[in-house]
Structure formats: structure tokens, C-alpha cells
Design a protein around this motif. Structure first.
Motif, PDB file in Angstrom:
ATOM      1  N   GLY A 192      -6.432   1.661 -27.711  1.00  0.00           N
ATOM      2  CA  GLY A 192      -6.493   0.462 -26.877  1.00  0.00           C
ATOM      3  C   GLY A 192      -7.642   0.511 -25.883  1.00  0.00           C
ATOM      4  O   GLY A 192      -8.371   1.512 -25.797  1.00  0.00           O
ATOM      5  N   ILE A 193      -7.815  -0.585 -25.148  1.00  0.00           N
ATOM      6  CA  ILE A 193      -8.945  -0.718 -24.224  1.00  0.00           C
ATOM      7  C   ILE A 193      -8.406  -1.363 -22.935  1.00  0.00           C
ATOM      8  O   ILE A 193      -7.674  -2.356 -23.007  1.00  0.00           O
ATOM      9  N   SER A 194      -8.766  -0.815 -21.793  1.00  0.00           N
ATOM     10  CA  SER A 194      -8.274  -1.396 -20.533  1.00  0.00           C
ATOM     11  C   SER A 194      -8.963  -2.731 -20.266  1.00  0.00           C
ATOM     12  O   SER A 194     -10.010  -3.039 -20.833  1.00  0.00           O
ATOM     13  N   PHE A 205     -24.797  -1.072 -26.252  1.00  0.00           N
ATOM     14  CA  PHE A 205     -24.727   0.331 -25.819  1.00  0.00           C
ATOM     15  C   PHE A 205     -23.547   0.639 -24.905  1.00  0.00           C
ATOM     16  O   PHE A 205     -23.463   1.721 -24.352  1.00  0.00           O
ATOM     17  N   TYR A 206     -22.631  -0.325 -24.701  1.00  0.00           N
ATOM     18  CA  TYR A 206     -21.483  -0.034 -23.846  1.00  0.00           C
ATOM     19  C   TYR A 206     -20.422   0.731 -24.628  1.00  0.00           C
ATOM     20  O   TYR A 206     -20.001   0.302 -25.699  1.00  0.00           O
ATOM     21  N   ARG A 207     -20.007   1.863 -24.111  1.00  0.00           N
ATOM     22  CA  ARG A 207     -18.951   2.653 -24.723  1.00  0.00           C
ATOM     23  C   ARG A 207     -17.945   3.036 -23.655  1.00  0.00           C
ATOM     24  O   ARG A 207     -18.338   3.447 -22.564  1.00  0.00           O
ATOM     25  N   VAL A 208     -16.672   2.892 -23.951  1.00  0.00           N
ATOM     26  CA  VAL A 208     -15.648   3.192 -22.957  1.00  0.00           C
ATOM     27  C   VAL A 208     -15.665   4.681 -22.650  1.00  0.00           C
ATOM     28  O   VAL A 208     -15.716   5.103 -21.508  1.00  0.00           O
ATOM     29  N   THR A 248      -6.625  -5.820 -31.053  1.00  0.00           N
ATOM     30  CA  THR A 248      -6.849  -6.782 -32.124  1.00  0.00           C
ATOM     31  C   THR A 248      -8.168  -7.489 -31.853  1.00  0.00           C
ATOM     32  O   THR A 248      -8.371  -8.040 -30.765  1.00  0.00           O
ATOM     33  N   PHE A 249      -9.049  -7.435 -32.813  1.00  0.00           N
ATOM     34  CA  PHE A 249     -10.324  -8.157 -32.712  1.00  0.00           C
ATOM     35  C   PHE A 249     -10.262  -9.314 -33.703  1.00  0.00           C
ATOM     36  O   PHE A 249      -9.858  -9.137 -34.851  1.00  0.00           O
ATOM     37  N   THR A 250     -10.653 -10.495 -33.252  1.00  0.00           N
ATOM     38  CA  THR A 250     -10.564 -11.672 -34.103  1.00  0.00           C
ATOM     39  C   THR A 250     -11.900 -12.384 -34.214  1.00  0.00           C
ATOM     40  O   THR A 250     -12.529 -12.721 -33.208  1.00  0.00           O
TER      41      THR A 250
END
Ligand code: ADP
Length: 270
Positions: A192-194, A205-208, A248-250
Motif C-alpha cells: 500500500g501507499i500512504s 523519479f518519485y519513489r516511496v 488499486t490503480f485504474t
């Protein structure tokens, strides 16, 4: 640098009149800034693997007497090289989609084909993960665009779903239609992602978590590529997530129905 901006401005002025001037100028400046940022980021990102490879080569030279150490370093060099080549590939892909606002070779594309191609590209990579495809109601659904680009976009979403989940979890790919749009969703049960990060994951280039992304070979460009491709097709990509539960990516793309087919044809003929 500012010369280039002024050139664009005069060109636009001659063609479209004065009203568009301010807007075109801002756009030209923005394009130029984006390009400059991109080049700076690319150089920065390339330095890391190149530095690592250089260091490994030097260390390997010092360890020449120890075959085990040489083997170990060679292995690490291989994985760094692999990562580097993946990064270069994604940089090329992104600059390709960034550079065009129109779609090259746009044609009617069957969504089923895009889904099965993107899924099969990820089969080997999935290892323990189970990719479940639900094509319910997708029969004969079409969009107008580029099949290879759409396949790349969907494949990026699927490979992320696999990369950011534990092995042996489920990745669901489903298609449905909704108010003239085709919706393709990729749902995982991963980390998951906050909320703060979710707003930024589509940035280049953004990475959590740089460490985790690095170990999966991530470049931070995958979702930026997806976003460009979605926009180029007159669609969008959205993300939903609950940390610890999954994401979930849509992808939402304008459906190409019978009427649209005719309109598109007429538009081309006009
Ligand atoms: P990367 O190559 O690092 O995967 P992306 O642009 O594809 O780059 O994704 C950006 C960041 O978004 C990733 O580094 C990761 O932190 C996060 N992310 C993307 N997809 C998922 C997902 N399905 N689950 C959890 N985090 C994700």
C-alpha cells in the motif's frame, strides 16, 4: 536558453494572433523548465549505478587473487548493469511519450488484446504471485490509440502490483465500462501507499521507499510513463490505496463505440 523561449513565442504569435501569446509563453517556459529538470534528474539517477559499477570494478581488480571474491563482485556488477539498462530503457520510453502529444499510428485497439499481452509480459516475473484476470464485459471493447503504448502502461501497473506485494498474493486485473469510458483496474494486496505519497507517485523519479524500489530494480519512472500514455489517449490514471491492505490503480480511457468510429473517420477526412 531564453532565446529558445522567445523563438517559440514569435512563432506562435504569427500563427495564432496575440491572444494566445501569454499562454504560449508560459507553456514554452514550462516545457523548457520541465526539460531542464528532467535532464538534471536523469544525470543524478545515472550517477548512482555508474558509480557502483565503477567501484565494483576497482574492488574486483584488487581482489584478483581471490576467485570467490571475483565471482561475487562480478555477480553484483551484473545486477547493477541490469538495473542501469532498465533505467536507460525507461528514460528512453518516458522521453518518447513526453515528446509527443499526438499518438503515432493510432488505430482501434481491442482491450482484451492489451490485457492479455500485458499479463503475459509479467507471467515470468510474477513467480509466486497469482495474476487473476477478470475480463467481465470487456468483450469487443475498443479504444482508439496505440496498442504497444497501452500495453506498456498496463504492464507497468501489473509489474508494480507484483513488485510491491508479498509473493503468493493475488493481483487482480479487471475491465469494465462506465459511462463511455473503459476502466482497467489493477488491484493488489501489497504494502500500500500512504496518502501523502499517493499524491506524488506519478511524479518522475518519485519513489516511496528508495531502498525497496532499488531492490526491485525500480526507476521511479514507471507511473510517470503510465500517466503520459493515459493522457495522450484522452484518459487518466488514478490510484487508491490503504497502507498495509493494498492498492488499486485504474486506467480510464474513452471507449470507442460505433458513433465514435464514424466521428473519428470523418474528422480524419475533414
Ligand atoms: P518504480 O520503478 O520505483 O516502481 P513507479 O513510478 O512505477 O517507479 O512507482 C513509483 C513509486 O510508487 C514506487 O517506487 C513505489 O514506492 C510506489 N508504488 C507504485 N506502485 C505501487 C503499488 N502497487 N503498491 C505500492 N507502492 C507502489
Amino acid at each position: 536558453d531564453s532565446d529558445a523561449v522567445i523563438d517559440v513565442r514569435i512563432g506562435a504569435l504569427g500563427e495564432h494572433g496575440t491572444l494566445l501569446l501569454a499562454d504560449d509563453l508560459t507553456r514554452a517556459v514550462r516545457v523548457e523548465e520541465t526539460r531542464r529538470d528532467f535532464v538534471a534528474n536523469v544525470s543524478h539517477e545515472l550517477k548512482t549505478p555508474v558509480g557502483a559499477i565503477t567501484l565494483l570494478a576497482e574492488t574486483m581488480e584488487d581482489a584478483a587473487e581471490d576467485p570467490d571474491a571475483v565471482r561475487r563482485f562480478a555477480g553484483r556488477m551484473q545486477s547493477e548493469t541490469h538495473r542501469l539498462s532498465h533505467l536507460v530503457q525507461e528514460i528512453i520510453e518516458l522521453s518518447r511519450v513526453q515528446g509527443t502529444s499526438a499518438l503515432p499510428d493510432a488505430e482501434p485497439v481491442e482491450i482484451d488484446d492489451v490485457v492479455s499481452e500485458a499479463v503475459s509480459l509479467n507471467r515470468n516475473y510474477a513467480l509466486g504471485a497469482k495474476i487473476e484476470v477478470a475480463l467481465g464485459g470487456a468483450d469487443g471493447l475498443q479504444v482508439f490509440g496505440s496498442a504497444p503504448m497501452l500495453t506498456t502502461a498496463l504492464s507497468n501497473l501489473i509489474s508494480n502490483a507484483i513488485a510491491y506485494s508479498d509473493p503468493r498474493t493475488r493481483v487482480g486485473v479487471s475491465v469494465r465500462r462506465d459511462g463511455g469510458m473503459v476502466e482497467i483496474s489493477v488491484k493488489d494486496q501489497g504494502i500500500g501507499i500512504s496518502k501523502e505519497n499517493l499524491e506524488r507517485v506519478f511524479e518522475r523519479f518519485y519513489r516511496v521507499d528508495r531502498a525497496r524500489s532499488r531492490s526491485t530494480g525500480g526507476s521511479g519512472l514507471g507511473l510517470a510513463i503510465v500517466k503520459h500514455i493515459a493522457n495522450d489517449h484522452g484518459g487518466e490514471v488514478t490510484a487508491w490505496s490503504l497502507p498495509g491492505q493494498g492498492s488499486t490503480f485504474t486506467l480510464r480511457l474513452p471507449e470507442m463505440g460505433r458513433t465514435e468510429t464514424i466521428t473519428a473517420g470523418e474528422r480524419r477526412a475533414a
